[in-house]
Design an enzyme around this catalytic site. Structure first.
Site, PDB file in Angstrom:
ATOM      1  N   TYR A  12      -6.378  30.369 -27.520  1.00 15.17           N
ATOM      2  CA  TYR A  12      -7.343  29.905 -28.518  1.00 15.17           C
ATOM      3  C   TYR A  12      -7.352  30.796 -29.762  1.00 15.17           C
ATOM      4  O   TYR A  12      -8.405  31.045 -30.350  1.00 15.17           O
ATOM      5  CB  TYR A  12      -8.757  29.843 -27.920  1.00 15.17           C
ATOM      6  CG  TYR A  12      -8.846  29.105 -26.611  1.00 15.17           C
ATOM      7  CD1 TYR A  12      -8.455  27.770 -26.508  1.00 15.17           C
ATOM      8  CD2 TYR A  12      -9.319  29.732 -25.466  1.00 15.17           C
ATOM      9  CE1 TYR A  12      -8.527  27.088 -25.309  1.00 15.17           C
ATOM     10  CE2 TYR A  12      -9.402  29.060 -24.254  1.00 15.17           C
ATOM     11  CZ  TYR A  12      -8.999  27.733 -24.181  1.00 15.17           C
ATOM     12  OH  TYR A  12      -9.074  27.057 -22.993  1.00 15.17           O
ATOM     13  N   TYR A 140     -16.210  19.125 -21.602  1.00 16.65           N
ATOM     14  CA  TYR A 140     -14.945  19.859 -21.575  1.00 16.65           C
ATOM     15  C   TYR A 140     -14.527  20.026 -20.116  1.00 16.65           C
ATOM     16  O   TYR A 140     -15.337  20.448 -19.280  1.00 16.65           O
ATOM     17  CB  TYR A 140     -15.088  21.237 -22.230  1.00 16.65           C
ATOM     18  CG  TYR A 140     -13.868  22.107 -22.054  1.00 16.65           C
ATOM     19  CD1 TYR A 140     -12.796  22.020 -22.929  1.00 16.65           C
ATOM     20  CD2 TYR A 140     -13.780  22.994 -20.986  1.00 16.65           C
ATOM     21  CE1 TYR A 140     -11.662  22.797 -22.748  1.00 16.65           C
ATOM     22  CE2 TYR A 140     -12.652  23.779 -20.795  1.00 16.65           C
ATOM     23  CZ  TYR A 140     -11.598  23.675 -21.677  1.00 16.65           C
ATOM     24  OH  TYR A 140     -10.478  24.430 -21.492  1.00 16.65           O
ATOM     25  N   ASP A 234     -17.611  18.269 -12.097  1.00 11.53           N
ATOM     26  CA  ASP A 234     -16.860  19.447 -12.499  1.00 11.53           C
ATOM     27  C   ASP A 234     -17.814  20.645 -12.445  1.00 11.53           C
ATOM     28  O   ASP A 234     -18.582  20.891 -13.371  1.00 11.53           O
ATOM     29  CB  ASP A 234     -16.309  19.234 -13.909  1.00 11.53           C
ATOM     30  CG  ASP A 234     -15.561  20.443 -14.451  1.00 11.53           C
ATOM     31  OD1 ASP A 234     -15.621  21.510 -13.817  1.00 11.53           O
ATOM     32  OD2 ASP A 234     -14.941  20.318 -15.531  1.00 11.53           O
ATOM     33  N   LYS A 263     -13.079  29.335 -11.289  1.00  9.63           N
ATOM     34  CA  LYS A 263     -13.718  30.467 -11.950  1.00  9.63           C
ATOM     35  C   LYS A 263     -14.307  31.485 -10.980  1.00  9.63           C
ATOM     36  O   LYS A 263     -13.616  32.393 -10.552  1.00  9.63           O
ATOM     37  CB  LYS A 263     -14.733  29.966 -12.975  1.00  9.63           C
ATOM     38  CG  LYS A 263     -14.052  29.292 -14.174  1.00  9.63           C
ATOM     39  CD  LYS A 263     -14.878  29.281 -15.391  1.00  9.63           C
ATOM     40  CE  LYS A 263     -14.167  28.628 -16.571  1.00  9.63           C
ATOM     41  NZ  LYS A 263     -13.092  29.452 -17.148  1.00  9.63           N
TER      42      LYS A 263
END
Length: 417
Positions: A12, A140, A234, A263
């Site tokens: 990014y 996202y 999600d 994560k």
């Protein structure tokens, strides 16, 4: 080109003109130690992963023991105890009959597998044409091709790829009667081409830390049932205590058909993800036909080291008061950040669980904010129009106060500029 980035292409980041990255050499607790000796209090737990802080001895000991026995073995045709144990423990912790665990190695791939499961389920049932996913604006779900296609198509970071991505169906989250009716109508209109619905429960994370109540998630689940569509949750960001419960879906009493985890799954130590399906979904692949099998298999899926770390992380949720710590962090964030809402140029201040967000009226100078935060001994990465905190759930009172005070000072400086 700067010497430090001669070979590294960073995430990014516009590499031309990018500031030199800070070199980390060690971590401990909630802190990152830099090569020049400075210590930064980490306010985002390494992209929301290090829920137990860095270098927890229980996880480290599990990794050492597993590395001596078997760092890796392929999962095709073989199995091993760390994966078997982890799958059983996840099934026991998750609601309902989310009993079938497919391991991958990143959150994006966990989403890819969930989408593939949903689409192939209809194929296996002999139903043609159900290849699209209904997703929500401002959401996202990852950076790989399928995951990009269910991210926000207009404001998200993947909008440049619109012509390349599968065409999905997008709606606003059902926050009121009007948006609920619009979602219901879209499901009816596109019903014969939809394979599933996907949503981030309670918080749309990388889309801007946008929060919604349990009733919104319950509405999505109710409409998914009404229209006969599998519901994918999600929980890559929200799972493992971040919202104040072990999984965000618990707060709405919702059991999805498919759930994605990553994560914090390994406590921020190694890459691992899981796509977990209900028995009905799994049964759709149970067949005498080899072609009906789920055709996916990452090389490092169910890596024993990562599974050992994840099992140790789950031990800590049992042995140590993580959810109580998350709620205490949430209270400190709410109290400490609330006064910032009165400043000029601040649109909103919001908290949920161990998440605190300050939203600006307009996109601030992100580079300047980062420099100011580092100067105060704080590691936070604001993005878009928000500055947010998602600290490790073990962050001590002193470090937590430091984070809140640093953010407050930097926001006040920005508001007065």
């Amino acid at each position: 080109m700067p010497a430090h980035d001669t070979h590294l292409w960073r995430p990014y980041t516009q590499m031309k003109g990018a500031a030199p990255p800070l070199e980390a050499v060690r971590t401990h607790g909630s802190r990152i130690v830099l090569a020049d000796g400075r210590e930064l209090v980490d306010g985002i737990a390494s992209w929301w992963t290090a829920v137990h802080g860095y270098n927890h001895p229980h996880i480290r000991e599990a990794l050492v023991a597993q590395s001596e026995a078997m760092p890796h073995v392929m999962f095709g045709g073989l199995t091993h105890a760390p994966a078997e144990r982890l799958a059983a423990r996840l099934a026991a912790l998750l609601p309902g009959d989310l009993d079938h665990v497919f391991f991958t190695d990143s959150g994006s791939v966990a989403v890819e597998v969930a989408l593939k499961m949903a689409v192939q389920l209809w194929i296996n049932r002999g139903v043609a044409g159900r290849t699209r996913i209904l997703a929500f604006r401002e959401g996202y779900h990852g950076d790989t091709l399928g995951a990009m296609s269910v991210c926000d198509p207009e404001e998200g970071m993947h909008r440049r790829f619109g012509a390349y991505l599968p065409a999905q169906v997008f709606c606003d989250l059902p926050r009121d009667a009007g948006t609920t009716a619009a979602l219901d109508a879209a499901l009816a209109h596109h019903g014969r081409e939809l394979a599933a619905i996907i949503v981030e429960p309670l918080v749309q994370g990388a889309g801007g830390m946008r929060m919604h109540g349990p009733e919104t998630l319950a509405t999505v689940a109710r409409l998914a049932r009404r229209h006969g569509l599998p519901l994918i949750l999600d929980e890559i960001f929200t799972g493992f205590g971040r919202t104040g419960t072990l999984f965000a879906c618990e707060q709405a009493g919702v059991t999805p058909d498919i759930l994605c985890l990553s994560k914090a799954l390994t406590g921020g130590t190694l890459a691992l993800a899981a796509t977990v399906a209900r028995t009905e979904i799994f049964a759709g692949f149970w067949s005498d036909d080899p072609a009906a099998a789920l055709m996916h298999g990452p090389t490092f899926m169910a890596n024993p080291l990562a599974c050992a770390a994840a099992n140790a992380s789950l031990d800590l949720f049992t042995r140590e008061p993580r959810l109580e710590q998350a709620r205490a962090i949430g209270e400190r964030l709410a109290a400490g950040l609330a006064p910032l809402a009165r400043l000029p140029g601040i649109r909103d201040v919001r908290t949920l669980g161990a998440i605190g967000v300050v939203q600006f009226e307009a996109r601030p100078d992100l580079a300047a904010l980062k420099r100011a935060l580092v100067a105060r001994g704080t590691w936070v990465r604001p993005f878009g129009d928000i500055l947010y905190l998602t600290p490790a759930l073990t962050t001590g009172a002193g470090d937590l106060d430091h984070l809140v005070e640093s953010v407050g000072a930097v926001v006040r400086e920005a508001a007065s500029a």
